[in-house]
Design an enzyme around this catalytic site. Structure first.
Site, PDB file in Angstrom:
ATOM      1  N   HIS A  15       9.443  -3.636   4.675  1.00 25.82           N
ATOM      2  CA  HIS A  15       9.931  -2.191   4.849  1.00 25.82           C
ATOM      3  C   HIS A  15      10.580  -1.662   3.909  1.00 25.82           C
ATOM      4  CE1 HIS A  15      11.601   1.195   7.433  1.00 25.82           C
ATOM      5  NE2 HIS A  15      12.774   0.706   6.988  1.00 25.82           N
TER       6      HIS A  15
ATOM      7  N   LYS B 108       2.527  11.968   6.591  1.00 22.86           N
ATOM      8  CA  LYS B 108       3.834  11.173   6.784  1.00 22.86           C
ATOM      9  C   LYS B 108       5.017  12.187   5.913  1.00 22.86           C
ATOM     10  CE  LYS B 108       6.258   6.793   5.595  1.00 22.86           C
ATOM     11  NZ  LYS B 108       6.092   5.428   4.820  1.00 22.86           N
ATOM     12  N   PHE B 109       6.227  12.266   6.604  1.00 20.50           N
ATOM     13  CA  PHE B 109       7.199  13.248   6.168  1.00 20.50           C
ATOM     14  C   PHE B 109       7.558  12.974   4.522  1.00 20.50           C
ATOM     15  CE2 PHE B 109      11.672  14.704   5.894  1.00 20.50           C
ATOM     16  CZ  PHE B 109      11.104  16.014   5.963  1.00 20.50           C
TER      17      PHE B 109
ATOM     18  N   ARG C 169       0.892  -1.283  -0.091  1.00 23.77           N
ATOM     19  CA  ARG C 169      -0.101  -0.101   0.155  1.00 23.77           C
ATOM     20  C   ARG C 169       0.973   1.258  -0.019  1.00 23.77           C
ATOM     21  NH1 ARG C 169      -1.676   3.071   4.020  1.00 23.77           N
ATOM     22  NH2 ARG C 169      -1.053   1.444   5.848  1.00 23.77           N
TER      23      ARG C 169
ATOM     24  N   HIS D 295       4.216   1.486  -0.732  1.00 18.87           N
ATOM     25  CA  HIS D 295       5.347   1.637  -1.774  1.00 18.87           C
ATOM     26  C   HIS D 295       5.274   1.028  -2.991  1.00 18.87           C
ATOM     27  CE1 HIS D 295       7.378   3.442   1.973  1.00 18.87           C
ATOM     28  NE2 HIS D 295       6.925   2.110   2.537  1.00 18.87           N
TER      29      HIS D 295
END
Length: 119
Positions: A114, A41-42, A9, A11
């Protein structure tokens, strides 16, 4: 949502979603993929490749880095979205940076879970 599903979702966008320009792409995709609430999200990177091709990094398509991290042997088309300074939800405006680079991801059970960084 499993860690693998969350990775997909956040990446994976393949084929790349169409947008008039890269900044609009980031603004739309970050919202669409649920990364602007409850907070913006930064930074986030989208990989424009199939889940299957990214998953190969967890096996023969990658080399061990450290811990669960693996470096891809191949380069991938990427779009990195970065929040513009001082922005608050809900209007999270993003800058975009397109590149083609190798990626470092974490794998668990043979699946990517990740996104660490581009290398």
């Amino acid at each position: 949502e499993t860690r693998y599903e969350k990775f997909l979702r956040q990446h994976v966008d393949y084929p790349k979603s169409s947008a008039p320009d890269s900044r609009t792409y980031c603004n739309q995709m970050m919202q669409r993929r649920g990364m602007t609430s409850p907070v913006c999200k930064f930074t986030n990177t989208f990989v424009h490749a199939s889940a299957a091709s990214i998953t190969t990094v967890c096996g023969s398509g990658g080399t061990p880095a450290s811990g669960d991290l693996r470096d891809s042997n191949a380069s991938f088309a990427l779009t990195t979205c970065r929040l513009q300074g001082g922005s608050q939800t809900p209007n999270c405006p993003y800058n975009a940076d397109a590149s083609t680079q190798r990626i470092r991801i974490a794998c668990v059970g043979g699946l990517p879970v990740h996104y660490d960084k581009s290398i």
